[in-house]
Enzyme design. Structure first.
Site, short mmCIF file in Angstrom:
data_model
loop_
_atom_site.label_atom_id
_atom_site.label_comp_id
_atom_site.label_asym_id
_atom_site.label_seq_id
_atom_site.Cartn_x
_atom_site.Cartn_y
_atom_site.Cartn_z
N GLU A 102 2.01 -15.02 -6.75
CA GLU A 102 3.02 -14.01 -6.45
C GLU A 102 3.61 -13.50 -7.76
O GLU A 102 3.66 -14.24 -8.75
CB GLU A 102 4.10 -14.64 -5.56
CG GLU A 102 5.23 -13.75 -5.18
CD GLU A 102 4.87 -12.59 -4.27
OE1 GLU A 102 4.18 -11.67 -4.75
OE2 GLU A 102 5.29 -12.59 -3.10
N ASP A 103 4.06 -12.25 -7.76
CA ASP A 103 4.69 -11.71 -8.96
C ASP A 103 6.11 -12.23 -9.12
O ASP A 103 6.52 -12.62 -10.21
CB ASP A 103 4.65 -10.18 -9.00
CG ASP A 103 5.29 -9.52 -7.79
OD1 ASP A 103 5.65 -10.22 -6.82
OD2 ASP A 103 5.41 -8.28 -7.80
N ASP A 106 12.29 -13.94 -5.11
CA ASP A 106 13.74 -13.77 -5.25
C ASP A 106 14.46 -14.40 -4.06
O ASP A 106 14.92 -15.52 -4.15
CB ASP A 106 14.16 -12.32 -5.54
CG ASP A 106 13.60 -11.28 -4.60
OD1 ASP A 106 13.25 -11.61 -3.46
OD2 ASP A 106 13.54 -10.12 -5.01
N PHE A 155 16.76 -6.38 -11.77
CA PHE A 155 15.57 -5.67 -11.33
C PHE A 155 14.68 -5.43 -12.53
O PHE A 155 15.14 -4.94 -13.57
CB PHE A 155 15.91 -4.33 -10.65
CG PHE A 155 14.72 -3.71 -10.00
CD1 PHE A 155 14.32 -4.12 -8.74
CD2 PHE A 155 13.97 -2.75 -10.67
CE1 PHE A 155 13.19 -3.57 -8.14
CE2 PHE A 155 12.85 -2.19 -10.08
CZ PHE A 155 12.46 -2.60 -8.81
N ARG A 168 4.01 -0.19 -13.35
CA ARG A 168 3.15 -1.38 -13.25
C ARG A 168 2.32 -1.62 -14.51
O ARG A 168 2.03 -2.75 -14.86
CB ARG A 168 2.17 -1.26 -12.07
CG ARG A 168 2.80 -1.38 -10.72
CD ARG A 168 1.71 -1.50 -9.64
NE ARG A 168 2.25 -1.21 -8.33
CZ ARG A 168 2.92 -2.08 -7.59
NH1 ARG A 168 3.16 -3.28 -8.05
NH2 ARG A 168 3.36 -1.74 -6.40
#
Length: 179
Positions: A102-103, A106, A155, A168
């Site tokens: 997973e990136d 949170d 963020f 990206r």
């Protein structure tokens, strides 16, 4: 520190590519050691983790395979708090060692949904490997065994992570600046 503008937002460099690559290499070494003899399946969560998954796989020194799923829980820079499975699993997981790649973790809701869904496929074990975890934002109790970075509740974009599908391709990680 460099500054980039994506749509109407300003971001500044927070983690350099060389630091990311070093942590990815360290995670791959740990995975290779911990899962030796297992032929793990890396289950890459699209779209954000594709760069991380590719770099991770190239650094893993044991036999492994990769597959992809796509989940969505974001709208712009805000979590929708609803996880939508967009592209499902098409690989048999029965008896397999699965590493979810997973990136970012949170709130943990996306990962919780994924773990629940995968449990019905009878894997031998499931491990979580993420590039970023936001410990102060977690609302779900998860065992994140492999995390490259713990970061504040900011963020970020770059290295596969996006803002409305932009950013990206940035090699470094950039954090949203308050205007």
């Amino acid at each position: 520190m460099s500054i980039v503008r994506i749509k109407d937002k300003t971001f500044e460099t927070s983690i350099l590519e060389r630091e990311i690559k070093q942590r990815v290499k360290e995670l791959a070494q740990q995975l290779s050691k911990d899962l030796e003899g297992k032929n793990p399946l890396l289950l890459c969560v699209l779209n954000g983790s594709f760069i991380f998954a590719a770099d991770l796989m190239r650094e893993i020194t044991i036999p492994c395979e990769i597959s992809f799923v796509k989940l969505a829980s974001y709208d712009g820079i805000t979590s929708t708090e609803k996880v939508k499975e967009i592209i499902g699993l098409n690989t048999d997981l029965t008896g397999r060692t699965v590493v979810i790649v997973e990136d970012i973790v949170d709130t943990g809701r996306t990962m919780q949904q994924m773990l629940y869904s995968l449990s019905f496929h009878n894997p031998e074990s499931i491990h979580i490997c993420t590039l970023f975890v936001k410990p102060e934002k977690l609302i779900v109790n998860l065992d994140v065994e492999y995390a490259a970075f713990s970061i504040p509740n900011d963020f970020i974009v770059g290295y596969g992570l996006d803002f409305d599908q932009q950013g990206r391709g940035l090699k470094d990680i950039y954090t949203l600046k308050e205007d």
